[in-house]
Design an enzyme around this catalytic site. Structure first.
Site, PDB file in Angstrom:
ATOM      1  N   GLU A 310       0.805  -1.227   0.000  1.00  0.00           N
ATOM      2  CA  GLU A 310       0.000   0.000   0.000  1.00  0.00           C
ATOM      3  C   GLU A 310       0.835   1.274   0.000  1.00  0.00           C
ATOM      4  O   GLU A 310       0.511   2.228   0.712  1.00  0.00           O
ATOM      5  CB  GLU A 310      -0.933  -0.030   1.219  1.00  0.00           C
ATOM      6  CG  GLU A 310      -0.227  -0.013   2.600  1.00  0.00           C
ATOM      7  CD  GLU A 310       0.122  -1.390   3.142  1.00  0.00           C
ATOM      8  OE1 GLU A 310       0.223  -2.354   2.358  1.00  0.00           O
ATOM      9  OE2 GLU A 310       0.288  -1.509   4.379  1.00  0.00           O
ATOM     10  N   HIS A 334      -8.073  -4.027  -1.109  1.00  0.00           N
ATOM     11  CA  HIS A 334      -7.284  -4.135   0.124  1.00  0.00           C
ATOM     12  C   HIS A 334      -6.265  -2.995   0.207  1.00  0.00           C
ATOM     13  O   HIS A 334      -6.202  -2.280   1.215  1.00  0.00           O
ATOM     14  CB  HIS A 334      -6.584  -5.499   0.158  1.00  0.00           C
ATOM     15  CG  HIS A 334      -5.766  -5.731   1.393  1.00  0.00           C
ATOM     16  ND1 HIS A 334      -6.248  -6.430   2.480  1.00  0.00           N
ATOM     17  CD2 HIS A 334      -4.524  -5.328   1.732  1.00  0.00           C
ATOM     18  CE1 HIS A 334      -5.327  -6.448   3.414  1.00  0.00           C
ATOM     19  NE2 HIS A 334      -4.262  -5.791   2.989  1.00  0.00           N
ATOM     20  N   GLU A 335      -5.489  -2.827  -0.851  1.00  0.00           N
ATOM     21  CA  GLU A 335      -4.431  -1.796  -0.789  1.00  0.00           C
ATOM     22  C   GLU A 335      -5.043  -0.403  -0.709  1.00  0.00           C
ATOM     23  O   GLU A 335      -4.538   0.464  -0.002  1.00  0.00           O
ATOM     24  CB  GLU A 335      -3.482  -1.916  -1.986  1.00  0.00           C
ATOM     25  CG  GLU A 335      -2.853  -3.298  -2.194  1.00  0.00           C
ATOM     26  CD  GLU A 335      -2.295  -3.941  -0.940  1.00  0.00           C
ATOM     27  OE1 GLU A 335      -1.865  -3.219  -0.028  1.00  0.00           O
ATOM     28  OE2 GLU A 335      -2.312  -5.184  -0.861  1.00  0.00           O
ATOM     29  N   HIS A 338      -6.102   0.507   2.779  1.00  0.00           N
ATOM     30  CA  HIS A 338      -4.996   0.950   3.637  1.00  0.00           C
ATOM     31  C   HIS A 338      -4.850   2.478   3.645  1.00  0.00           C
ATOM     32  O   HIS A 338      -4.212   3.027   4.540  1.00  0.00           O
ATOM     33  CB  HIS A 338      -3.676   0.339   3.167  1.00  0.00           C
ATOM     34  CG  HIS A 338      -3.369  -1.005   3.762  1.00  0.00           C
ATOM     35  ND1 HIS A 338      -3.318  -1.223   5.115  1.00  0.00           N
ATOM     36  CD2 HIS A 338      -3.069  -2.193   3.182  1.00  0.00           C
ATOM     37  CE1 HIS A 338      -2.993  -2.497   5.339  1.00  0.00           C
ATOM     38  NE2 HIS A 338      -2.848  -3.109   4.187  1.00  0.00           N
ATOM     39  N   GLU A 357      -3.736  -4.551   9.367  1.00  0.00           N
ATOM     40  CA  GLU A 357      -4.187  -5.599   8.447  1.00  0.00           C
ATOM     41  C   GLU A 357      -5.598  -6.113   8.748  1.00  0.00           C
ATOM     42  O   GLU A 357      -6.349  -6.434   7.836  1.00  0.00           O
ATOM     43  CB  GLU A 357      -3.174  -6.749   8.425  1.00  0.00           C
ATOM     44  CG  GLU A 357      -1.793  -6.327   7.929  1.00  0.00           C
ATOM     45  CD  GLU A 357      -1.785  -5.689   6.549  1.00  0.00           C
ATOM     46  OE1 GLU A 357      -2.804  -5.786   5.825  1.00  0.00           O
ATOM     47  OE2 GLU A 357      -0.764  -5.076   6.191  1.00  0.00           O
ATOM     48  N   ASP A 412       8.853  -9.371   9.839  1.00  0.00           N
ATOM     49  CA  ASP A 412       8.073  -9.920   8.719  1.00  0.00           C
ATOM     50  C   ASP A 412       7.091 -10.991   9.201  1.00  0.00           C
ATOM     51  O   ASP A 412       6.068 -11.226   8.570  1.00  0.00           O
ATOM     52  CB  ASP A 412       8.996 -10.549   7.669  1.00  0.00           C
ATOM     53  CG  ASP A 412       9.694  -9.490   6.822  1.00  0.00           C
ATOM     54  OD1 ASP A 412       9.130  -8.394   6.663  1.00  0.00           O
ATOM     55  OD2 ASP A 412      10.792  -9.775   6.318  1.00  0.00           O
ATOM     56  N   TYR A 420      -4.567 -10.520   9.931  1.00  0.00           N
ATOM     57  CA  TYR A 420      -5.501 -10.221   8.836  1.00  0.00           C
ATOM     58  C   TYR A 420      -6.904 -10.759   9.140  1.00  0.00           C
ATOM     59  O   TYR A 420      -7.893 -10.027   9.093  1.00  0.00           O
ATOM     60  CB  TYR A 420      -5.039 -10.896   7.531  1.00  0.00           C
ATOM     61  CG  TYR A 420      -3.827 -10.279   6.888  1.00  0.00           C
ATOM     62  CD1 TYR A 420      -2.540 -10.541   7.368  1.00  0.00           C
ATOM     63  CD2 TYR A 420      -3.941  -9.441   5.784  1.00  0.00           C
ATOM     64  CE1 TYR A 420      -1.418  -9.994   6.767  1.00  0.00           C
ATOM     65  CE2 TYR A 420      -2.824  -8.896   5.178  1.00  0.00           C
ATOM     66  CZ  TYR A 420      -1.563  -9.175   5.670  1.00  0.00           C
ATOM     67  OH  TYR A 420      -0.470  -8.628   5.076  1.00  0.00           O
TER      68      TYR A 420
HETATM   69 ZN   LIG Z   1      -2.482  -5.146   3.922  1.00  0.00          ZN
END
Ligand SMILES: [Zn+2]
Length: 653
Positions: A310, A334-335, A338, A357, A412, A420
């Site tokens: 994003e 989704h992006e 954000h 998320e 990460d 999510y």
């Molecule tokens: Zn995301």
């Protein structure tokens, strides 16, 4: 970001802690306060060396030269500083594999004078701490530096790894903590700064950044000059810094949206993403104005490790979502989402990642529902929820929490399916209990209240308590909220949507496996991508080989260009012992660097000695086309497979 990294990567040494019963901050105000009253967070970020409670970067000016031959960015980063602690006399920055040539401080007369600095030995997760002595508490610092060809946040592609095969390509992926591999900075989402950049590049390369793009102009008509300038006027966290360069052209999809891609890809991409403007309008009608100006998409080569990223003004996207029927454009929803959840209201630390998320996955579903209907939105929810139900119990208890206890894992790995899918499940539960009228008003108010701030889970919860839970009593208890956020697993009464189409597929699958209907009699001609995904997801972990061969003969799944279907098909066919799919599976793994779609095929192969050897050969050939983040994830699969005795081919997941 849209990923779905399997929790394969969570280290086993995580200590399982007792359920958390931390006290919640007391709510003080039942009404929504203006944004400037939001307290700056001082939450410690264990993924950064920075000390933002002492001094903060407020603006960054980058002056960089981009060199494809050396695989290097080189130049200077000038940071404007806001000193908070009157006793502070040093600045700690995050770096990874950077060569620091010079550090200078601005004096009151405008002159730059050298400063003493030390670069510590690298930590595997955090990189190298850069300590700069600043007894004068200078208002700005300038660091002259070079990146490493192996920088974890940059990928450099040979022309042969692009679609056009003529020009090299490069792109960044700063989330989670990879910005530090190409800029020395306070690499924590709790610090926000504006930025400007001046980038020199070869003349035939178009350079784009996550900012207003002065060179490209709104219609993409500006010439490639090799000299580009960018401005980000809104304060962003470091993980949203982004750059890409290559043979990129533009096509408009609306008055404030468009697509950048290689010339052969730009037409199909603009067609696939033609609803982008409508998506922005839907999101605005729910959550208030889009505050970033333009929303453009950059389609990257297939090695991009994620579905999308994003980056503000310029979402980076995988080409694997361009399948010709818009069935996978929820990555764009989704992006885009954000732009509210994540970029506008940001998690303070990676442990609070579900604020980015989980909220974004929820908003994504609302955009899908408004544009493509409730049936499709419910199918996407069900795919995610059924998958989480299957996997969450296998995770360490702490990893099952939305807000886990502090844990020393790579940043990460903080963004798992729990952030999510359990996060969005919690929000859907709130929506169902309070009703859309009250829930939507709260969520819009939440985005307004915390706009341009980085907040902790506890700040979000205090706002939720005042403005929803306590305001409309009797809908959800505070203990229930705490169970969702701090408890392991999924609460027993979590609502699951109905899907008559998925129910019908469950029946068809069962009849097919029981031998009551033949593969070619399945009603699959009318299945959309999500319905195929659902059919394949719920096959047995080790399906009967004969059944898989019948499916393939009837529906030609081997070699499918749809990578969502392909990934699920190969995983099951390999588990069934069907060697006839191996070469096509290797083609899928070589063609696609998106972790979520390529990684699961590796452990499927790794269950047998022959399969493992084949996967290792495939990896050796595919490796150059993978991003460093993808390589790390796959090498962990091999390390895990080699660490335990190799099981026979009947082993199940
Ligand atoms: Zn995301």
């Amino acid at each position: 970001m849209r990923l779905s990294i399997l929790l394969l990567s969570v280290p086993c040494a995580i200590v399982v802690l007792a359920a958390c019963n931390r006290d919640m901050p007391a709510s003080t105000s039942p009404t929504i306060a203006p944004a400037h009253t939001v307290a700056m967070t001082t939450q410690h970020d264990e993924h950064s060396y920075a000390e933002p409670d002492k001094v903060r970067i407020t603006d960054l000016a980058l002056d960089l030269a981009l060199d494809f031959d050396q695989r290097q960015l080189a130049g200077a980063a000038t940071a404007t500083l806001h000193w908070l602690d009157p006793r502070a006399t040093q600045l700690l920055l995050d770096t990874r594999e950077l060569t620091i040539d010079k550090v200078e401080g601005a004096a009151s007369n405008g002159q730059w004078t050298p400063l003493q600095y030390a670069l510590a030995a690298p930590d595997r997760i955090l990189g190298s701490k850069l300590t700069i002595q600043m007894p004068q508490r200078n208002p700005a610092v300038r660091i002259t530096y070079r990146t490493s060809p192996a920088a974890s946040g940059l990928q450099w592609l040979q022309p042969s790894m692009t679609q056009g095969k003529q020009q090299p390509f490069m792109f960044s992926q700063s989330e989670a903590i990879h910005a530090r591999s190409w800029v020395p900075l306070q690499d924590t989402p709790s610090v926000r700064f504006t930025y400007r950049a001046h980038v020199l590049a070869p003349k035939d390369a178009m350079v784009l950044m996550s900012a207003q793009n002065d060179a490209a102009a709104a219609d993409g008509s500006a010439p490639r000059s090799g000299d580009y300038r960018f401005t980000m006027r809104e304060p962003i966290p470091s993980y949203l810094l982004a750059i890409a360069a290559g043979d990129l052209v533009f096509q408009s999809t609306g008055k404030r949206s468009g697509v950048w891609a290689e010339p052969a890809m730009v037409g199909p991409a603009a067609k696939e993403f033609e609803d982008t403007e409508k998506m922005i309008e839907v999101a605005e009608s729910l959550y208030g104005p889009y505050r970033w100006g333009r929303y453009d998409l950059l389609v990257l080569p297939p090695s991009f490790p994620f579905g999308g990223m994003e980056n503000p003004n310029m979402t980076f996207a995988t080409p694997t979502i361009i399948v010709g029927d818009k069935s996978l454009v929820s990555v764009v929803s989704h992006e885009l989402a954000h732009s509210w959840s994540g970029n506008l209201v940001t998690m303070a630390t990676w442990r609070d990642g579900w604020l980015n998320e989980g909220f974004t996955t929820y908003v994504q579903g609302r955009i899908t529902e408004a544009l493509y209907g409730k049936a499709l939105a419910d199918e996407e929810v069900l795919l995610a929820e059924r998958n989480l139900q299957k996997t969450i119990g296998k995770m360490p208890e702490n990893a099952q929490r939305l807000a886990p206890q502090p844990r020393r894992i790579d940043a990460d790995d903080e963004l798992s399916d729990v952030a999510y899918d359990k996060g969005s499940w919690f929000l859907r539960t709130l929506e169902q209990r309070f009703g859309r009228e009250y829930f939507d008003a709260w969520l819009k108010g939440y985005f307004d209240h915390f706009a341009w701030h980085s907040i902790t889970t506890e700040q979000m919860l205090a706002n939720l308590k005042s403005n929803l839970i306590d305001k409309y009593p009797g809908k959800m208890s505070w203990d229930e909220v705490k169970e969702w956020v701090y408890g392991a697993g999924i609460p027993k009464d979590a609502p699951i949507p109905d899907s008559p189409r998925f129910d019908a597929i469950d029946k068809e699958r069962a009849s097919f496996l029981a031998g009551k209907i033949a593969a070619d009699k399945l009603d699959a001609k009318n299945w959309n991508t999500q319905e195929w995904m659902y059919f394949l997801d719920r096959l047995p972990d080790v399906p009967p080989l004969a059944k898989m061969r019948q499916l393939d003969a009837a529906w030609h799944l081997t070699g499918t260009p749809n990578a969502e279907i392909g990934m699920r098909w190969y995983v099951h066919a390999i588990a069934a012992g069907d060697k006839a799919v191996w070469n096509a599976a290797a083609g899928h793994m070589t063609r696609i660097g998106r972790i979520y779609l390529t990684l699961p095929v590796y452990p499927a192969f790794a269950k047998t000695p022959d399969g493992l050897a084949f996967a290792e050969q495939t990896y050796a050939k595919a490796k150059d086309g993978y991003h460093p983040i993808t390589r790390t994830a796959i090498e962990r699969v091999f390390a895990k497979a080699q660490a335990k005795p190799r099981a026979g081919k009947t082993a199940s997941k």
